[in-house]
Enzyme design. Structure first.
Site, PDB file in Angstrom:
ATOM      1  N   HIS B 161       2.126  12.013   6.290  1.00 29.55           N
ATOM      2  CA  HIS B 161       1.704  10.832   7.012  1.00 29.55           C
ATOM      3  C   HIS B 161       2.238   9.626   6.259  1.00 29.55           C
ATOM      4  CE1 HIS B 161      -0.787   8.560   9.703  1.00 29.55           C
ATOM      5  NE2 HIS B 161      -1.353   7.932   8.695  1.00 29.55           N
ATOM      6  N   GLY B 176       0.187   5.924   2.328  1.00 31.01           N
ATOM      7  CA  GLY B 176      -1.045   5.168   2.109  1.00 31.01           C
ATOM      8  C   GLY B 176      -1.956   5.419   3.277  1.00 31.01           C
ATOM      9  N   GLY B 179      -4.080   2.293   8.331  1.00 29.11           N
ATOM     10  CA  GLY B 179      -4.558   0.916   8.447  1.00 29.11           C
ATOM     11  C   GLY B 179      -4.231   0.043   7.249  1.00 29.11           C
ATOM     12  N   ILE B 180      -3.533   0.586   6.271  1.00 28.02           N
ATOM     13  CA  ILE B 180      -3.242  -0.212   5.068  1.00 28.02           C
ATOM     14  C   ILE B 180      -2.061  -1.146   5.312  1.00 28.02           C
ATOM     15  CG2 ILE B 180      -1.640   1.387   3.915  1.00 28.02           C
ATOM     16  CD1 ILE B 180      -3.936   0.502   1.514  1.00 28.02           C
ATOM     17  N   GLY B 181      -1.281  -0.861   6.359  1.00 26.21           N
ATOM     18  CA  GLY B 181      -0.187  -1.764   6.705  1.00 26.21           C
ATOM     19  C   GLY B 181       1.197  -1.168   6.506  1.00 26.21           C
ATOM     20  N   LYS B 182       1.292   0.152   6.584  1.00 29.86           N
ATOM     21  CA  LYS B 182       2.592   0.805   6.394  1.00 29.86           C
ATOM     22  C   LYS B 182       3.578   0.381   7.489  1.00 29.86           C
ATOM     23  CE  LYS B 182       0.910   4.972   6.581  1.00 29.86           C
ATOM     24  NZ  LYS B 182      -0.541   4.784   6.570  1.00 29.86           N
ATOM     25  N   SER B 183       3.126   0.449   8.743  1.00 30.77           N
ATOM     26  CA  SER B 183       4.030   0.135   9.847  1.00 30.77           C
ATOM     27  C   SER B 183       4.415  -1.342   9.833  1.00 30.77           C
ATOM     28  CB  SER B 183       3.377   0.485  11.182  1.00 30.77           C
ATOM     29  OG  SER B 183       3.160   1.872  11.256  1.00 30.77           O
ATOM     30  N   ASP B 200       4.998   6.912  10.819  1.00 28.86           N
ATOM     31  CA  ASP B 200       3.762   7.661  11.011  1.00 28.86           C
ATOM     32  C   ASP B 200       3.844   9.121  10.549  1.00 28.86           C
ATOM     33  OD1 ASP B 200       1.105   7.205  11.656  1.00 28.86           O
ATOM     34  OD2 ASP B 200       1.298   8.467  13.434  1.00 28.86           O
ATOM     35  N   GLU B 225       4.521   2.185  15.782  1.00 30.14           N
ATOM     36  CA  GLU B 225       3.304   1.696  16.443  1.00 30.14           C
ATOM     37  C   GLU B 225       2.729   0.521  15.669  1.00 30.14           C
ATOM     38  OE1 GLU B 225      -1.088   1.574  17.310  1.00 30.14           O
ATOM     39  OE2 GLU B 225      -0.406   2.812  15.651  1.00 30.14           O
ATOM     40  N   ARG B 266       0.779  -2.229 -15.499  1.00 27.33           N
ATOM     41  CA  ARG B 266       1.088  -3.636 -15.720  1.00 27.33           C
ATOM     42  C   ARG B 266       2.415  -3.801 -16.430  1.00 27.33           C
ATOM     43  NH1 ARG B 266      -3.429  -7.136 -14.773  1.00 27.33           N
ATOM     44  NH2 ARG B 266      -1.915  -8.736 -15.237  1.00 27.33           N
TER      45      ARG B 266
END
Lengths: 93, 352
Positions: B161, B176, B179-183, B200, B225, B266
């Site tokens: 995914h 990820g 809804g984390i913003g991959k697309s 997706d 999408e 870091r």
């Protein structure tokens, strides 16, 4: 606001990995954390890795930790313990 | 890889297991067109008989009774020399040779070029249910083409995914939570001129021990999408240069919500890796928070990856410089001490 003097105990000084560890702990508190050389020549934001590295604090360097915020007690204790214990470094003096 | 290779995977059964197989029938129907395969005998058996191993084998010594290398589920190549050998045997001896040993467990026989075959071969194929195939290609070429096709088709696979993109020639798998913003991140990167492989769902195949090939499921390819906008076709909206076919996965990037990241790197002196189908791939874990431009971060991570691949790790260089600067005061102090003691020695000498 709380202030405490600490001495860098680990052999390699506040080197990169040690600094990263310090920054990680500092970031786990809400309080603002500053580290200063005792002579006031340099001051660093303990939540910023580059800032802490620029302190160039070698073995035996004396620093002043200044902590301000809602969880300042816990924060200063955690940081000073971490530094006193040699920042998690093996074979400290 | 060409599109006719992909169609061989259309058989949904072979999509599911970790180590897929292909029937001899599918190999004939959907295999590489270059092989121009046709079935000489055993066509009925071909429907169910499965090829399970990608390595092909030349029959060779097995015909002389040394069947040591005959393995279940392989394609056996029968070339000019094997046929010549069989042809000089008596009919009886041929039957004996074919029926002896482990020949019955192979997936199929593939005869190369078009030699005159001894009739016993087709007889044997029909009786034992081992399909007898033929290609007009010479053995060496038939072996190459068959192996390449089988390695791709039978490669261990997994559906992940995430989004697969190509940036600066690097295949980047972005994963990820939903809804984390991959697309959205992918869209930003596409607008900047990078190319979409899959959104997706990414089909990953290990086509060599250290090589992962990622592709889009046929139905989803070119589509993306976007919440609030719906399903869009990237090629229609942004042009043919913004989409890419299957791509090797060279880099893995995980997006994680800022407050869920346990440990952020870091320094960047340790080069992290992620494991995909048993292959270690360079990896970055990027926390997602407000004010962080994901596309720029991903783009920069890829540049860092390219730089590291050429032996240049800026973080390590920086840290080495910093460590040297920490030591410098010690060295100064040490030399001062040495100088002082020399002075004292001088003084003593003067006193004398």
């Amino acid at each position: 606001m709380l202030e405490r003097r600490v001495v860098i105990r680990n052999r390699l000084g506040l080197h990169a990995r040690a600094a990263a560890r310090l920054v990680r702990v500092a970031n786990s508190y809400h309080s603002a954390v500053r580290l200063e050389r005792i002579d006031g020549s340099h001051s660093a934001d303990a939540k910023s890795i580059l800032s802490v590295l620029m302190l160039a604090a070698g073995f035996g360097t004396e620093l002043r930790a200044i902590v301000y915020g809602e969880d300042e007690d816990e924060a200063i204790n955690a940081l000073c313990t971490l530094i006193a214990e040699g920042l998690g470094e093996e074979g400290r003096q | 890889m060409s599109s006719n290779h992909k169609s061989a995977i259309a058989n949904p059964e072979s999509l599911m297991p970790d180590h897929p197989t292909i029937t001899v029938g599918d190999f004939v129907a959907c295999g590489p067109a270059r092989l121009q395969l046709h079935v000489l005998a055993g066509a009925d058996a071909a429907v169910a008989r499965r090829i399970t191993a990608a390595r092909v084998h030349k029959l060779g010594l097995a015909l002389a009774g040394f069947a040591h290398d005959i393995h279940t589920g392989r394609v056996q190549i029968v070339g000019q020399s094997e046929i010549a050998y069989l042809n000089q045997l008596s009919s009886e001896r041929r039957r004996e040779v074919l029926n002896s040993g482990a020949l019955g467990q192979i997936a199929c026989m593939l005869v190369t070029k078009s030699p005159a075959l001894p009739p016993e071969l087709a007889e044997w194929a029909e009786r034992t249910g081992v399909p007898l195939l033929q290609t007009p290609l010479v053995s060496s070429l038939a072996i190459t083409v068959t192996t390449e096709f089988l390695q791709e088709t039978l490669a261990p696979r997994e559906t992940r995914h995430g989004v697969l993109l190509e940036l600066y020639g690097v295949g980047v798998l972005i994963e990820g939570r939903s809804g984390i913003g991959k697309s959205e991140c992918a869209l930003d990167l596409i607008v900047r001129g990078h190319r979409l492989v899959a959104d997706d769902l990414v089909e990953v195949r290990r086509i060599a021990p250290d090589q992962l090939l990622g592709s889009a499921p046929e139905l989803l390819s070119e589509h993306l999408e976007l919440r609030g906008v719906g399903i869009i076709n990237i090629r229609d909206l942004f042009g043919v240069s913004t989409i890419s076919g299957p791509k090797n996965i060279d880099l893995s990037i995980k997006l994680e919500r800022w407050d869920e990241v346990k440990e952020v790197d870091r320094l960047g002196i340790d080069e992290l890796t992620a494991e995909i189908l048993g292959v270690r791939v360079p990896h970055f874990l990027i926390p997602v928070g407000s004010g962080r431009n994901l596309a720029t971060l991903v783009e920069t991570a890829v540049r860092v990856h390219l730089s590291r691949a050429r032996g240049n790790n800026a973080a390590q260089t920086f840290v080495a410089r910093h460590t040297a600067s920490l030591r410098a005061p010690d060295v100064e102090a040490e030399s001062r001490r040495v100088n002082n003691s020399e002075l004292e020695d001088d003084r003593e000498e003067t006193r004398r």
